[in-house]
Design an enzyme around this catalytic site. Structure first.
Site, PDB file in Angstrom:
ATOM      1  N   LYS A 162      57.549  72.836  46.100  1.00  0.00           N
ATOM      2  CA  LYS A 162      57.183  74.282  47.161  1.00  0.00           C
ATOM      3  C   LYS A 162      56.844  75.546  47.079  1.00  0.00           C
ATOM      4  CE  LYS A 162      54.824  70.785  50.823  1.00  0.00           C
ATOM      5  NZ  LYS A 162      55.373  69.892  50.620  1.00  0.00           N
TER       6      LYS A 162
ATOM      7  N   SER B 192      55.260  70.806  57.823  1.00  0.00           N
ATOM      8  CA  SER B 192      55.542  69.786  58.258  1.00  0.00           C
ATOM      9  C   SER B 192      57.392  70.299  57.886  1.00  0.00           C
ATOM     10  CB  SER B 192      55.703  68.667  58.640  1.00  0.00           C
ATOM     11  OG  SER B 192      55.671  68.344  56.755  1.00  0.00           O
TER      12      SER B 192
ATOM     13  N   ASP C 102      45.922  57.295  53.973  1.00  0.00           N
ATOM     14  CA  ASP C 102      44.025  57.919  54.022  1.00  0.00           C
ATOM     15  C   ASP C 102      43.613  58.622  52.406  1.00  0.00           C
ATOM     16  OD1 ASP C 102      46.812  59.872  53.954  1.00  0.00           O
ATOM     17  OD2 ASP C 102      44.858  61.508  53.679  1.00  0.00           O
TER      18      ASP C 102
HETATM   19  C1  PLP Z   1      54.815  68.509  50.584  1.00  0.00           C
HETATM   20  C2  PLP Z   1      55.444  67.703  50.061  1.00  0.00           C
HETATM   21  C3  PLP Z   1      55.316  66.343  49.838  1.00  0.00           C
HETATM   22  C4  PLP Z   1      53.614  65.898  49.411  1.00  0.00           C
HETATM   23  O1  PLP Z   1      52.427  67.091  48.780  1.00  0.00           O
HETATM   24  P1  PLP Z   1      51.407  67.157  48.950  1.00  0.00           P
HETATM   25  O2  PLP Z   1      51.211  68.576  47.646  1.00  0.00           O
HETATM   26  O3  PLP Z   1      51.790  67.965  50.450  1.00  0.00           O
HETATM   27  O4  PLP Z   1      50.589  66.930  48.300  1.00  0.00           O
HETATM   28  C5  PLP Z   1      55.586  65.382  48.625  1.00  0.00           C
HETATM   29  N1  PLP Z   1      57.464  65.829  48.505  1.00  0.00           N
HETATM   30  C6  PLP Z   1      58.103  66.372  49.191  1.00  0.00           C
HETATM   31  C7  PLP Z   1      59.249  66.555  49.094  1.00  0.00           C
HETATM   32  C8  PLP Z   1      57.094  67.739  50.183  1.00  0.00           C
HETATM   33  O5  PLP Z   1      57.941  68.911  49.959  1.00  0.00           O
END
Ligand code: PLP
Length: 322
Positions: free
Chosen positions: A56, A81, A213
């Protein structure tokens, strides 16, 4: 409804330039034991070893890098989250932008602490009763913050796509690639890179079984909303895909698969025991689904995105002690 303008692989390349020298070029790891077990060649893209512990950082830093001087001065707000919160807080600190994070009251302690540690201001809400997007909109109106959501934003999507870009550039084309799926930022960015660099690769998104979903949306051809699912995969407890992420996923992904919490724990154990890697439950989704279809993967070149490694160690131990 108008079709939103979708980001492209060119935008992923531009994001990669912005991330150069800032984000880690994470390692691709392999396991001889696993390759023998599956009769396949498996490549793990280790985003658990990315800065702040998950992919991220890529999307967040890319998005904040594009702020105007006015936006930088006012600051950024987001809801998350956990990992997106840390990613925004760290990116904002690097770029000297004030950051406010709206976080559920039950977010893992390690994630909340890390967010505050990076200098982000945390506001808590009840994820089962309050509307985090409304809270965000109020702050945007009152203080002129820019909202950077966790997945449904072109700069977030294209930032996330740089992980798969690095993977293909390092190992070449693949027969199949498995990526965790929450709101779809990672999967849609991965899809842009996959269709550009390995067009014939089968691309799979993997969700927690308790919250499928994305699978329902993919099969019905429209975004399906569900109540917040109860699963140990806290990074994928999303209620619905985004407009942009769904459009790309529908166009470029082959199928959406699911994994149970028990399968995730087994994968975490393998990662810790065999590969000496700490991977959070959500980070194991791709590996879990690939393990489940290993017969079909015999003789193939397979990529798996390990998306993150942020898990409270006592929680990690409790899960593995089962
Ligand atoms: C946010 C996250 C995901 C999912 O990513 P999206 O872009 O919301 O589909 C998967 N693995 C980790 C470790 C994350 O932090």
């Amino acid at each position: 409804m108008t079709t939103p303008l979708l980001p492209t692989y060119d935008d992923v390349q531009a994001a990669a330039k912005r991330l150069e020298g800032v984000a880690h070029h994470t390692p691709v790891m392999t396991s001889r034991t696993l390759n023998e077990l599956w009769g396949a060649e498996v490549f793990f893209k280790c985003e658990n070893l990315q800065r702040m512990g998950a992919f991220k950082f890529r999307g967040a830093f890319n998005a904040l890098s594009k702020f105007s001087p006015e936006q930088r001065k006012a600051g950024v707000v987001t809801f998350s989250s956990g990992n997106h919160a840390q990613a925004i807080a760290l990116s904002a600190r690097i770029l000297d932008i004030p950051a406010t994070i709206i976080m559920p009251h039950d977010a893992p302690e390690a994630k909340a602490n890390a967010t505050e540690g990076y200098g982000g201001k945390v506001i808590r809400y009840d994820r089962y009763s309050e509307d985090r997007e409304q809270i965000g909109r109020d702050l945007v109106e009152r203080y002129g913050y820019t909202m950077i959501p966790p997945f449904d934003h072109p700069d977030v999507i294209t930032g996330q796509g740089t992980a798969a870009k690095e993977l293909f550039e390092e190992v070449g084309e693949l027969d199949a690639l498995f990526s965790p799926l929450g709101g779809g930022g990672l999967l849609s960015g991965t899809a842009l890179s996959t269709r550009a660099l390995s067009p014939n690769c089968a691309l799979y998104g993997v969700e927690p079984e308790a919250g499928n979903d994305g699978q329902q949306s993919f099969e019905q051809g429209k975004i399906v909303h569900i109540p917040t699912p109860k699963t140990i995969a806290d990074g994928a407890q999303t209620q619905a895909l985004g407009q942009l992420t769904f459009a790309i996923i529908q166009r470029d992904v082959n199928a959406i698969l699911t994994a149970t919490d028990a399968q995730l724990v087994e994968c975490m154990r393998f990662m810790a025991q065999r590969m000496k890697l700490v991977v959070e439950p959500t980070g194991c989704l791709g590996f879990a689904a690939a393990s489940h279809m290993k017969e079909q993967l015999r003789g193939k070149r397979v990529g798996i995105v390990l998306s993150g490694g942020n898990v409270d160690i006592p929680h990690f131990c409790r899960l593995l002690g089962q």
